[in-house]
Design a protein around this motif. Structure first.
Motif, PDB file in Angstrom:
ATOM      1  N   SER A 198       0.839  -1.197   0.000  1.00 56.57           N
ATOM      2  CA  SER A 198       0.000   0.000   0.000  1.00 56.57           C
ATOM      3  C   SER A 198       0.871   1.244   0.000  1.00 56.57           C
ATOM      4  O   SER A 198       1.874   1.314   0.713  1.00 56.57           O
ATOM      5  CB  SER A 198      -0.918   0.022   1.230  1.00 56.57           C
ATOM      6  N   VAL A 199       0.485   2.204  -0.825  1.00 53.27           N
ATOM      7  CA  VAL A 199       1.192   3.478  -0.924  1.00 53.27           C
ATOM      8  C   VAL A 199       0.233   4.584  -0.504  1.00 53.27           C
ATOM      9  O   VAL A 199      -0.862   4.715  -1.059  1.00 53.27           O
ATOM     10  CB  VAL A 199       1.705   3.739  -2.349  1.00 53.27           C
ATOM     11  N   PHE A 200       0.658   5.373   0.483  1.00 48.99           N
ATOM     12  CA  PHE A 200      -0.172   6.441   1.022  1.00 48.99           C
ATOM     13  C   PHE A 200       0.475   7.801   0.758  1.00 48.99           C
ATOM     14  O   PHE A 200       1.691   7.906   0.595  1.00 48.99           O
ATOM     15  CB  PHE A 200      -0.372   6.263   2.531  1.00 48.99           C
ATOM     16  N   GLY A 201      -0.335   8.835   0.784  1.00 51.74           N
ATOM     17  CA  GLY A 201       0.147  10.190   0.606  1.00 51.74           C
ATOM     18  C   GLY A 201      -1.010  11.109   0.273  1.00 51.74           C
ATOM     19  O   GLY A 201      -2.149  10.668   0.076  1.00 51.74           O
ATOM     20  N   SER A 202      -0.734  12.378   0.192  1.00 48.41           N
ATOM     21  CA  SER A 202      -1.781  13.380   0.067  1.00 48.41           C
ATOM     22  C   SER A 202      -2.511  13.328  -1.273  1.00 48.41           C
ATOM     23  O   SER A 202      -1.889  13.183  -2.334  1.00 48.41           O
ATOM     24  CB  SER A 202      -1.190  14.778   0.250  1.00 48.41           C
ATOM     25  N   ALA A 203      -3.838  13.496  -1.204  1.00 53.70           N
ATOM     26  CA  ALA A 203      -4.644  13.658  -2.410  1.00 53.70           C
ATOM     27  C   ALA A 203      -4.454  15.038  -3.024  1.00 53.70           C
ATOM     28  O   ALA A 203      -4.859  15.271  -4.164  1.00 53.70           O
ATOM     29  CB  ALA A 203      -6.120  13.446  -2.076  1.00 53.70           C
ATOM     30  N   ARG A 204      -3.826  15.954  -2.300  1.00 55.60           N
ATOM     31  CA  ARG A 204      -3.707  17.344  -2.753  1.00 55.60           C
ATOM     32  C   ARG A 204      -2.380  17.629  -3.465  1.00 55.60           C
ATOM     33  O   ARG A 204      -2.113  18.777  -3.836  1.00 55.60           O
ATOM     34  CB  ARG A 204      -3.851  18.282  -1.555  1.00 55.60           C
ATOM     35  N   THR A 205      -1.560  16.620  -3.648  1.00 55.78           N
ATOM     36  CA  THR A 205      -0.256  16.825  -4.273  1.00 55.78           C
ATOM     37  C   THR A 205      -0.414  16.985  -5.780  1.00 55.78           C
ATOM     38  O   THR A 205      -0.871  16.052  -6.453  1.00 55.78           O
ATOM     39  CB  THR A 205       0.672  15.634  -3.982  1.00 55.78           C
ATOM     40  N   PRO A 206      -0.041  18.138  -6.355  1.00 57.22           N
ATOM     41  CA  PRO A 206      -0.188  18.325  -7.801  1.00 57.22           C
ATOM     42  C   PRO A 206       0.911  17.613  -8.576  1.00 57.22           C
ATOM     43  O   PRO A 206       1.959  17.237  -8.017  1.00 57.22           O
ATOM     44  CB  PRO A 206      -0.069  19.844  -7.963  1.00 57.22           C
ATOM     45  N   GLU A 207       0.688  17.444  -9.865  1.00 59.29           N
ATOM     46  CA  GLU A 207       1.679  16.775 -10.706  1.00 59.29           C
ATOM     47  C   GLU A 207       2.992  17.553 -10.766  1.00 59.29           C
ATOM     48  O   GLU A 207       4.045  16.974 -11.029  1.00 59.29           O
ATOM     49  CB  GLU A 207       1.129  16.575 -12.113  1.00 59.29           C
ATOM     50  N   SER A 208       2.947  18.856 -10.517  1.00 58.22           N
ATOM     51  CA  SER A 208       4.158  19.672 -10.551  1.00 58.22           C
ATOM     52  C   SER A 208       5.032  19.500  -9.309  1.00 58.22           C
ATOM     53  O   SER A 208       6.190  19.906  -9.291  1.00 58.22           O
ATOM     54  CB  SER A 208       3.784  21.153 -10.691  1.00 58.22           C
ATOM     55  N   ASN A 209       4.482  18.886  -8.259  1.00 61.25           N
ATOM     56  CA  ASN A 209       5.233  18.685  -7.023  1.00 61.25           C
ATOM     57  C   ASN A 209       6.244  17.554  -7.208  1.00 61.25           C
ATOM     58  O   ASN A 209       5.902  16.492  -7.755  1.00 61.25           O
ATOM     59  CB  ASN A 209       4.258  18.343  -5.893  1.00 61.25           C
ATOM     60  N   PRO A 210       7.498  17.726  -6.764  1.00 59.57           N
ATOM     61  CA  PRO A 210       8.494  16.654  -6.935  1.00 59.57           C
ATOM     62  C   PRO A 210       8.076  15.322  -6.336  1.00 59.57           C
ATOM     63  O   PRO A 210       8.478  14.255  -6.829  1.00 59.57           O
ATOM     64  CB  PRO A 210       9.730  17.217  -6.231  1.00 59.57           C
ATOM     65  N   TRP A 211       7.265  15.348  -5.276  1.00 56.62           N
ATOM     66  CA  TRP A 211       6.852  14.089  -4.672  1.00 56.62           C
ATOM     67  C   TRP A 211       5.926  13.294  -5.584  1.00 56.62           C
ATOM     68  O   TRP A 211       5.819  12.065  -5.449  1.00 56.62           O
ATOM     69  CB  TRP A 211       6.191  14.335  -3.319  1.00 56.62           C
ATOM     70  N   TYR A 212       5.249  13.942  -6.494  1.00 59.26           N
ATOM     71  CA  TYR A 212       4.410  13.220  -7.457  1.00 59.26           C
ATOM     72  C   TYR A 212       5.273  12.286  -8.304  1.00 59.26           C
ATOM     73  O   TYR A 212       4.956  11.112  -8.485  1.00 59.26           O
ATOM     74  CB  TYR A 212       3.650  14.213  -8.341  1.00 59.26           C
ATOM     75  N   ALA A 213       6.384  12.823  -8.808  1.00 56.98           N
ATOM     76  CA  ALA A 213       7.293  12.005  -9.617  1.00 56.98           C
ATOM     77  C   ALA A 213       7.888  10.864  -8.792  1.00 56.98           C
ATOM     78  O   ALA A 213       8.084   9.746  -9.298  1.00 56.98           O
ATOM     79  CB  ALA A 213       8.401  12.874 -10.206  1.00 56.98           C
ATOM     80  N   VAL A 214       8.195  11.133  -7.532  1.00 62.12           N
ATOM     81  CA  VAL A 214       8.716  10.070  -6.661  1.00 62.12           C
ATOM     82  C   VAL A 214       7.677   8.956  -6.511  1.00 62.12           C
ATOM     83  O   VAL A 214       7.999   7.761  -6.576  1.00 62.12           O
ATOM     84  CB  VAL A 214       9.107  10.628  -5.283  1.00 62.12           C
ATOM     85  N   ALA A 215       6.420   9.344  -6.324  1.00 64.53           N
ATOM     86  CA  ALA A 215       5.364   8.342  -6.151  1.00 64.53           C
ATOM     87  C   ALA A 215       5.170   7.512  -7.415  1.00 64.53           C
ATOM     88  O   ALA A 215       4.893   6.306  -7.343  1.00 64.53           O
ATOM     89  CB  ALA A 215       4.061   9.023  -5.752  1.00 64.53           C
ATOM     90  N   VAL A 216       5.302   8.155  -8.585  1.00 64.45           N
ATOM     91  CA  VAL A 216       5.226   7.399  -9.843  1.00 64.45           C
ATOM     92  C   VAL A 216       6.317   6.334  -9.872  1.00 64.45           C
ATOM     93  O   VAL A 216       6.085   5.167 -10.211  1.00 64.45           O
ATOM     94  CB  VAL A 216       5.351   8.330 -11.066  1.00 64.45           C
TER      95      VAL A 216
END
Length: 247
Positions: free
Chosen positions: A70-88
């Motif tokens: 399971s992978v958790f994290g904010s629903a509010r993180t936009p694609e421009s946020n570096p953490w989005y790329a990390v999650a991908v």
């Protein structure tokens, strides 16, 4: 592939599926759209049946998943946020390692992890929950399960995961982390890896646990060993590979 061991420490009793007057399985009779006596509207007996229906549907749809993280994290993180790329990348690497990727099915970090898993042809699970202000299931989920009750949904995360990887998030993310830690601390489930990704983000939480909770004696030093904190995707995925029931 055989089903991996559950992290639940005790075997669950088996019982025949409940049936109604039509003889159909309880999964149908207790689920959405079922007919109930009019006088039950808004009552606790009706809620019990709906809750039972959610558990039945979740168990039926997820029991054959195989190794899952399971992978958790904010629903509010936009694609421009570096953490989005990390999650991908987390989703991609988990799928490459043979894990199904399970999220809450929403946008932000959840969508990113599901996207990564789907890019690698992996199983991409979304445990969606009804909320008043959001949120449609993200398009990268290929195994959706819809819930009304948070506690039924959380049971599925814990029961069918070999580990948790948690990226920056808010109250809901903290809820999932501390639910898992509480279950392990109290021996209700076996120990499994809980990885917090984002050293800078999570350091305040860990500092508070050490300087306040531990200093006050309300947790033990061993409890802090239940969590791994890292910025490294490979380290996070390796922790999942070392878990019981991994591919």
């Amino acid at each position: 592939m055989s089903e991996p061991p559950s992290i639940w420490s005790a075997p669950e009793p088996t019982a025949p599926a409940p049936t109604g007057g039509s003889g159909q399985p309880g999964l149908v009779l207790l689920g959405r759209g079922a007919d109930y006596p009019e006088e039950w509207a808004g009552t606790d007996p009706l809620r019990v049946l709906r809750i039972q229906g959610e558990f039945l549907e979740g168990f039926a749809r997820l029991s054959g998943l195989g190794p899952t993280v399971s992978v958790f994290g904010s629903a509010r993180t936009p694609e421009s946020n570096p953490w989005y790329a990390v999650a991908v990348r987390v989703g991609e690497e988990l799928a490459r390692a043979g894990f199904a990727v399970m999220t809450g099915g929403g946008p932000g970090i959840m969508a990113a992890a599901n996207l990564g898993a789907s890019r690698q042809g992996g199983v991409s699970v979304g445990l969606d929950v009804e909320l008043p202000y959001e949120l449609e299931l993200n398009p990268w989920v290929n195994l959706p399960v819809r819930f009304r009750y948070f506690f039924a949904r959380k049971t599925m995360f814990v029961k069918y995961s070999q580990g948790f990887i948690t990226l920056p998030g808010g109250f809901g993310t903290l809820d999932e982390i501390f639910e898992a830690l509480t279950l392990m601390q109290t021996g209700k489930v076996r120990r499994f890896p809980v990885v917090l990704m984002g050293v800078d983000y999570w350091s305040g939480v860990l500092d508070w646990l050490r300087t306040s909770a531990l200093a006050e004696g309300v947790i033990s030093a061993d409890d802090l060993d239940l969590v791994v904190v890292t910025d490294d995707v490979d380290e996070a995925v390796d922790a999942m590979r070392r878990s019981e029931g991994s591919p």
